[in-house]
Design a protein around this motif. Structure first.
Motif, PDB file in Angstrom:
ATOM      1  N   ILE A  52       6.586   5.715   4.653  1.00 10.34           N
ATOM      2  CA  ILE A  52       5.703   5.741   3.487  1.00 10.34           C
ATOM      3  C   ILE A  52       6.242   4.883   2.346  1.00 10.34           C
ATOM      4  CG2 ILE A  52       4.891   8.049   4.105  1.00 10.34           C
ATOM      5  CD1 ILE A  52       6.593   9.190   1.843  1.00 10.34           C
ATOM      6  N   ARG A  67       1.793  17.078   1.538  1.00  7.88           N
ATOM      7  CA  ARG A  67       0.832  16.962   2.638  1.00  7.88           C
ATOM      8  C   ARG A  67       0.712  18.290   3.387  1.00  7.88           C
ATOM      9  NH1 ARG A  67      -0.313  13.151  -0.383  1.00  7.88           N
ATOM     10  NH2 ARG A  67       0.317  11.010   0.106  1.00  7.88           N
ATOM     11  N   TYR A  99      -2.732   7.859   9.047  1.00  7.20           N
ATOM     12  CA  TYR A  99      -2.834   7.058   7.829  1.00  7.20           C
ATOM     13  C   TYR A  99      -4.300   6.779   7.502  1.00  7.20           C
ATOM     14  CZ  TYR A  99       2.187   5.960   8.020  1.00  7.20           C
ATOM     15  OH  TYR A  99       3.560   6.037   8.027  1.00  7.20           O
ATOM     16  N   ASN A 103      -2.381   5.225   3.119  1.00  7.56           N
ATOM     17  CA  ASN A 103      -1.724   6.457   2.678  1.00  7.56           C
ATOM     18  C   ASN A 103      -1.409   7.359   3.874  1.00  7.56           C
ATOM     19  OD1 ASN A 103      -1.930   5.898  -0.168  1.00  7.56           O
ATOM     20  ND2 ASN A 103      -4.111   6.379   0.004  1.00  7.56           N
ATOM     21  N   TRP A 104      -0.212   7.935   3.874  1.00  8.14           N
ATOM     22  CA  TRP A 104       0.178   8.848   4.946  1.00  8.14           C
ATOM     23  C   TRP A 104      -0.454  10.210   4.697  1.00  8.14           C
ATOM     24  CZ3 TRP A 104       4.422  12.752   5.338  1.00  8.14           C
ATOM     25  CH2 TRP A 104       4.628  13.152   6.678  1.00  8.14           C
ATOM     26  N   LEU A 105      -1.420  10.573   5.519  1.00 10.90           N
ATOM     27  CA  LEU A 105      -2.131  11.846   5.384  1.00 10.90           C
ATOM     28  C   LEU A 105      -2.110  12.556   6.734  1.00 10.90           C
ATOM     29  CD1 LEU A 105      -5.225  10.592   3.338  1.00 10.90           C
ATOM     30  CD2 LEU A 105      -3.164  11.706   2.445  1.00 10.90           C
ATOM     31  N   SER A 232       5.095  11.217  -6.643  1.00 13.09           N
ATOM     32  CA  SER A 232       4.233  10.345  -5.837  1.00 13.09           C
ATOM     33  C   SER A 232       4.066   8.965  -6.470  1.00 13.09           C
ATOM     34  CB  SER A 232       2.863  10.990  -5.627  1.00 13.09           C
ATOM     35  OG  SER A 232       2.180  11.161  -6.850  1.00 13.09           O
ATOM     36  N   SER A 238       2.252   2.300  -5.736  1.00 16.27           N
ATOM     37  CA  SER A 238       1.639   3.275  -6.631  1.00 16.27           C
ATOM     38  C   SER A 238       2.270   3.155  -8.012  1.00 16.27           C
ATOM     39  CB  SER A 238       1.842   4.699  -6.094  1.00 16.27           C
ATOM     40  OG  SER A 238       1.310   5.649  -6.980  1.00 16.27           O
TER      41      SER A 238
END
Length: 271
Positions: A52, A67, A99, A103-105, A232, A238
């Motif tokens: 990430i 998460r 992803y 974004n890593w979800l 974050s 970001s």
């Protein structure tokens, strides 16, 4: 997946919105929770950090639990929405890497995706389910990640609390038929449930995160400001903080230390 009754299809469709996964994959960040708890947490943190683009293990640790909050939301949605429990044993869950838009979800795969209807007295049933979700699952993950990454558990528990506030105040509030039950479950989770249901605690670790909502001009909504920063904004690409980040206020007051290690906003909270 096994043990799925045809009558549960509607609920399964709903849980997909909570990041339920119907399939497994072999991505590097996909891992069984029991393997994660019993294995080398530091190795997994390094993989997440690289995956990430986090600057350090603390940011990676916070993102894992942030998460993972969807697992808590999913679990309590079934409880408050339909008086049913999921099989939340750590041996039943695999974190499936996923992803979206960079974004890593990650999602959650249940080996046994079955719904267990409430039995007996609801308060006793709810108490046991809260213990299963927290003391026997999430607490274990938070403890190991916190020790490995040397990140405050205050940040990690608030990552969970934020999404439970969202679940009860935004998702479930529209269910008029369950309004009273939803309110009772919310109060129980945040104010009435004793500490031992959450793990090795004397006091409920969620209760300290409740606060009066304030009006946020940019979103034109009333929001509850976090008491800790989730870090974050330190992820690569970001450059902005969450709308509920406490650092906004500290920055306006000229008190934000902008540290990667230990956000000063947590020092006023008793652990």
């Amino acid at each position: 997946m096994v043990n799925i009754d045809t009558n549960d299809k509607k609920d399964i469709t709903t849980l997909l919105w909570f990041r339920l996964s119907e399939d497994l994959n072999s991505e590097p960040l996909t891992i069984e929770i029991d393997t994660l708890l019993k294995g080398d947490m530091n190795s997994y943190l390094q993989k997440v950090k690289n995956g990430i683009c986090a600057p350090n293990e603390k940011v990676a640790a916070s993102m894992i639990i942030k998460r993972y909050a969807f697992f808590a939301a999913m679990s309590f949605f079934t409880m408050s929405h339909s008086d049913r429990a999921l099989n939340v044993k750590t041996s039943n869950i695999t974190l499936v890497s996923h992803y979206e838009d960079g974004n890593w979800l990650p999602k959650f795969y249940f080996k046994d995706l079955s719904f267990h209807p409430m039995q007996g007295d609801r308060k006793k049933w709810r108490e046991q389910y809260v213990k299963d979700v927290f003391a026997h699952h999430i607490f274990l993950l938070i403890e190991k990640i916190s020790k490995t990454a040397k990140i405050s558990k205050l940040i990690l528990w608030e990552n969970i609390a934020v999404y439970l506030f969202w679940l009860y105040e935004n998702v479930l509030e529209s269910n008029a038929e369950r309004k009273e039950i939803v309110r009772e479950d919310f109060n129980y989770l945040f104010f009435e449930a004793p500490g031992h249901l959450f793990g090795a605690y004397n006091h409920n670790p969620l209760s300290k995160y409740d606060s009066k909502k304030i009006y946020h001009q940019q979103t034109e909504k009333y929001i509850r400001i976090r008491k800790t920063c989730c870090f974050s904004y330190k992820l690569e690409g970001s450059n902005k903080r969450c709308s509920i980040c406490p650092c906004y206020q500290l920055s306006e007051e000229g008190r934000c230390q902008n540290e990667q290690s230990f956000c000063s906003t947590i020092r006023s909270i008793d652990e």
